[in-house]
Design a protein around this motif. Sequence first.
Motif, mmCIF file in Angstrom:
data_model
loop_
_atom_site.group_PDB
_atom_site.id
_atom_site.type_symbol
_atom_site.label_atom_id
_atom_site.label_comp_id
_atom_site.label_asym_id
_atom_site.label_seq_id
_atom_site.Cartn_x
_atom_site.Cartn_y
_atom_site.Cartn_z
ATOM 1 N N ALA A 42 -42.967 24.810 -72.696
ATOM 2 C CA ALA A 42 -42.578 25.859 -71.740
ATOM 3 C C ALA A 42 -42.334 25.200 -70.374
ATOM 4 C CB ALA A 42 -43.684 26.893 -71.628
ATOM 5 N N PRO A 43 -41.190 25.468 -69.741
ATOM 6 C CA PRO A 43 -40.873 24.758 -68.499
ATOM 7 C C PRO A 43 -41.875 25.046 -67.381
ATOM 8 C CG PRO A 43 -39.319 26.552 -68.870
ATOM 9 C CD PRO A 43 -40.126 26.410 -70.117
ATOM 10 N N GLY A 44 -42.298 26.304 -67.274
ATOM 11 C CA GLY A 44 -43.224 26.663 -66.191
ATOM 12 C C GLY A 44 -44.473 25.803 -66.232
ATOM 13 N N GLY A 45 -45.096 25.782 -67.410
ATOM 14 C CA GLY A 45 -46.334 25.023 -67.566
ATOM 15 C C GLY A 45 -46.119 23.542 -67.313
ATOM 16 N N THR A 46 -45.001 23.016 -67.820
ATOM 17 C CA THR A 46 -44.738 21.579 -67.634
ATOM 18 C C THR A 46 -44.570 21.246 -66.152
ATOM 19 O OG1 THR A 46 -43.455 21.833 -69.659
ATOM 20 C CG2 THR A 46 -43.362 19.685 -68.569
ATOM 21 N N ILE A 47 -43.804 22.079 -65.450
ATOM 22 C CA ILE A 47 -43.577 21.822 -64.017
ATOM 23 C C ILE A 47 -44.901 21.884 -63.257
ATOM 24 C CG2 ILE A 47 -42.517 22.774 -61.921
ATOM 25 C CD1 ILE A 47 -40.158 23.668 -63.726
ATOM 26 N N VAL A 48 -45.684 22.885 -63.567
ATOM 27 C CA VAL A 48 -46.950 23.028 -62.854
ATOM 28 C C VAL A 48 -47.886 21.858 -63.141
ATOM 29 C CG1 VAL A 48 -49.037 24.418 -62.665
ATOM 30 C CG2 VAL A 48 -46.806 25.521 -62.663
ATOM 31 N N MET A 49 -47.969 21.465 -64.410
ATOM 32 C CA MET A 49 -48.873 20.354 -64.720
ATOM 33 C C MET A 49 -48.406 19.056 -64.092
ATOM 34 S SD MET A 49 -51.328 21.816 -65.849
ATOM 35 C CE MET A 49 -52.389 20.378 -65.947
ATOM 36 N N LEU A 50 -47.083 18.890 -64.003
ATOM 37 C CA LEU A 50 -46.588 17.700 -63.303
ATOM 38 C C LEU A 50 -46.968 17.757 -61.821
ATOM 39 C CD1 LEU A 50 -43.031 16.914 -64.714
ATOM 40 C CD2 LEU A 50 -45.050 15.448 -64.718
ATOM 41 N N SER A 51 -46.881 18.961 -61.219
ATOM 42 C CA SER A 51 -47.279 19.107 -59.812
ATOM 43 C C SER A 51 -48.744 18.753 -59.625
ATOM 44 C CB SER A 51 -47.074 20.542 -59.327
ATOM 45 O OG SER A 51 -45.753 20.932 -59.534
ATOM 46 N N VAL A 52 -49.560 19.203 -60.574
ATOM 47 C CA VAL A 52 -50.990 18.881 -60.493
ATOM 48 C C VAL A 52 -51.182 17.367 -60.581
ATOM 49 C CG1 VAL A 52 -53.226 19.111 -61.651
ATOM 50 C CG2 VAL A 52 -51.742 21.098 -61.426
ATOM 51 N N LEU A 53 -50.428 16.753 -61.512
ATOM 52 C CA LEU A 53 -50.539 15.303 -61.686
ATOM 53 C C LEU A 53 -50.137 14.575 -60.385
ATOM 54 C CD1 LEU A 53 -51.112 13.248 -63.968
ATOM 55 C CD2 LEU A 53 -48.639 13.084 -64.300
ATOM 56 N N ILE A 54 -49.040 15.027 -59.778
ATOM 57 C CA ILE A 54 -48.586 14.416 -58.521
ATOM 58 C C ILE A 54 -49.666 14.562 -57.454
ATOM 59 C CG2 ILE A 54 -46.927 14.646 -56.606
ATOM 60 C CD1 ILE A 54 -44.841 15.491 -58.732
ATOM 61 N N LEU A 55 -50.260 15.748 -57.414
ATOM 62 C CA LEU A 55 -51.313 15.997 -56.430
ATOM 63 C C LEU A 55 -52.494 15.050 -56.644
ATOM 64 C CD1 LEU A 55 -52.555 17.762 -54.186
ATOM 65 C CD2 LEU A 55 -53.348 19.306 -55.958
ATOM 66 N N LEU A 56 -52.895 14.883 -57.922
ATOM 67 C CA LEU A 56 -54.023 13.985 -58.216
ATOM 68 C C LEU A 56 -53.694 12.556 -57.810
ATOM 69 C CD1 LEU A 56 -55.266 15.303 -61.681
ATOM 70 C CD2 LEU A 56 -56.382 15.502 -59.453
ATOM 71 N N ILE A 57 -52.461 12.136 -58.122
ATOM 72 C CA ILE A 57 -52.061 10.766 -57.772
ATOM 73 C C ILE A 57 -52.106 10.580 -56.246
ATOM 74 C CG2 ILE A 57 -50.115 9.134 -57.748
ATOM 75 C CD1 ILE A 57 -49.322 10.312 -60.502
ATOM 76 N N THR A 58 -51.634 11.593 -55.505
ATOM 77 C CA THR A 58 -51.642 11.486 -54.040
ATOM 78 C C THR A 58 -53.059 11.367 -53.505
ATOM 79 O OG1 THR A 58 -50.052 13.278 -54.276
ATOM 80 C CG2 THR A 58 -50.420 12.464 -52.077
ATOM 81 N N ILE A 59 -53.954 12.197 -54.054
ATOM 82 C CA ILE A 59 -55.338 12.153 -53.571
ATOM 83 C C ILE A 59 -55.955 10.787 -53.862
ATOM 84 C CG2 ILE A 59 -57.654 13.121 -53.898
ATOM 85 C CD1 ILE A 59 -56.292 15.821 -54.431
ATOM 86 N N LEU A 60 -55.727 10.283 -55.089
ATOM 87 C CA LEU A 60 -56.291 8.977 -55.454
ATOM 88 C C LEU A 60 -55.684 7.873 -54.601
ATOM 89 C CD1 LEU A 60 -56.487 9.249 -59.345
ATOM 90 C CD2 LEU A 60 -58.363 9.252 -57.687
ATOM 91 N N TRP A 61 -54.377 7.956 -54.382
ATOM 92 C CA TRP A 61 -53.680 6.928 -53.604
ATOM 93 C C TRP A 61 -54.223 6.873 -52.187
ATOM 94 C CZ3 TRP A 61 -49.879 7.219 -49.543
ATOM 95 C CH2 TRP A 61 -49.257 6.004 -49.285
ATOM 96 N N LYS A 62 -54.428 8.045 -51.621
ATOM 97 C CA LYS A 62 -54.951 8.138 -50.258
ATOM 98 C C LYS A 62 -56.358 7.533 -50.201
ATOM 99 C CE LYS A 62 -55.111 10.035 -46.064
ATOM 100 N NZ LYS A 62 -54.297 10.544 -45.028
ATOM 101 N N LYS A 63 -57.152 7.848 -51.207
ATOM 102 C CA LYS A 63 -58.522 7.323 -51.268
ATOM 103 C C LYS A 63 -58.499 5.811 -51.367
ATOM 104 C CE LYS A 63 -62.246 10.160 -52.528
ATOM 105 N NZ LYS A 63 -62.677 11.114 -53.516
ATOM 106 N N TRP A 64 -57.620 5.328 -52.243
ATOM 107 C CA TRP A 64 -57.532 3.885 -52.489
ATOM 108 C C TRP A 64 -57.068 3.160 -51.222
ATOM 109 C CZ3 TRP A 64 -52.865 0.933 -52.786
ATOM 110 C CH2 TRP A 64 -53.066 -0.382 -53.201
ATOM 111 N N ARG A 65 -56.149 3.762 -50.499
ATOM 112 C CA ARG A 65 -55.624 3.127 -49.287
ATOM 113 C C ARG A 65 -56.674 3.052 -48.194
ATOM 114 N NH1 ARG A 65 -50.096 4.129 -46.531
ATOM 115 N NH2 ARG A 65 -51.527 3.530 -44.919
ATOM 116 N N ARG A 66 -57.488 4.125 -48.145
ATOM 117 C CA ARG A 66 -58.555 4.116 -47.135
ATOM 118 C C ARG A 66 -59.611 3.068 -47.486
ATOM 119 N NH1 ARG A 66 -59.924 10.242 -45.612
ATOM 120 N NH2 ARG A 66 -58.291 10.575 -44.092
#
Lengths: 252, 277
Positions: free
Chosen positions: B252-276
């Motif tokens: 289902a496109p809705g679910g896929t798009i949302v889960m990808l957004s969640v994944l992007i969000l997680l990557i951003t949070i981890l990246w920010k943590k790692w950079r700090r």
Amino acid sequence: MKTEEVLKVEHVSFRYEKENVLEDVTFSVRKGAFLGLVGPNGSGKSTLLKCILGLLKPQQGNISLFGTPISEFKEWHRVGFVSQKANSFNTGFPATVYEVVASGLTAKLGLFRFLTAREKQAVMEAIEAVGMAKFHKQNIGELSGGQQQRVFIARAIVSKPELLILDEPTVGVDVHHVQSFYNMLDELNRRLGITLLLVTHDVGTITEKVTHVACLNKHLYFHGKADEFAQLQDHDLSKFYGHHLHVLSHQH
Amino acid sequence: MVEAMFQYEFLRNAFLAGVLIGLVAPLLGVFIVVRRLSLIADALSHVTLAGIAASLLIEKKFGTFVGWNPLYMGMGFSVAGSLFIEKLRSVYKYYQELAIPIILSGGIGLSVIFISLANGFNTDLFSYLFGSVSAVSRQDVWIIFGIACAVIMAIGLLYKELFLLSFDEEYAVASGIRAKTIHFVFIVLVALVIAASMRIVGILLVSSLMTLPVAASIRIAKGFKQAIVYSVLLGELAVIAGLFMSYELDLAPGGTIVMLSVLILLITILWKKWRRG
């Protein structure tokens, strides 16, 4: 010849319901002055400010700005105001110092107009005037309380007001930085010629920088030059504060 | 999917609609998130559902509005809901967030009543709930295009006022900005974008497109303009990659798009943590 009267408060009285908050207050601020309006908590300082900004209407007396009675005053861009609550904003807000200062031009520019090169320069000048140039690309939430307060002052002066009113601006400023903060205000007053009205409950530090002092506790207890105020005896001040007080003067 | 897109119109429609929504939903989302109104999108999407259910009910029971795009009534309900929210926010001055659950439950309550009155619908309603690639018609694309143009123009013209209202509402009002009018324009746009987005991501997931890319972007952005640019880029990334994946993997496109957004969000949070560090 005396300079122009920027602000004139004449026989102003104000009461909330039955409680008198201001009683027959009269003073004026001349162009180029730096007036410190001091008084203990609950002395009516904030109420007086609201009257000056046209947010409250006193039951008696008159207030005029630049010679115009406040009820007819339209040129609010000539008055800048930094509220006590200025730095209680959402610190997670993703806005740079530059963006916050530029937002001070929103009302002056009007709808559908963008910043021109000249206005962009004015934004940078305001940031420089408060000593924050090297932080201009930084998010405001990452700065210290004192630095944030400087940014809000820059936002208030970017539209080039002639009178700048500051309500308790040193609240939230680190003790060690209060002096340099006052130096910055002194600069704005002397170099840019902005007339300043600073409201504070802190009598000690203020008297060294201001040109005039007004002491308010419902009545106006004193209004005059800063050096005259410095000569007042402690017991005069205690009378005004309602309890014993010893003013500490900072030696730097 | 690229070859298939040349072959099938419905895929082209889905792609175009997706790209437009990936642009405007995070664009409005930035202003919503910084004003701590993230849930407003949820409330309005439920009201939109009520509008769509009403339209389908009328079509089934009375035979009127046949071929009429249910999106129109969805939009009408959504705009009306947004006006109610603004009204309620002024009634409950000190509990402004109360407006959101009131409208949200009102919307879902109405939807359930309409659906039960109709004794259920065919699979049509399902595509509104969870989004569908095949459901996007050429007409939908044009509606979304029109809304996208209106949103971009309004944000462009009212940018400095919207910024100031979001950052410091009290100061904005004191300096003479016409807050009420600007709020009104803004919330109507939000309502329209929500109604437009649901074809792709579905009503239940539409708010995520307005909030998740923004949540990621404000972790890393310097300044408000940058937050907008990053939100839009991350939103587009999620939508485009999500559409491809949902086609290729038959999800289902809705679910896929949302889960990808969640994944992007997680990557951003981890990246920010790692950079700090």
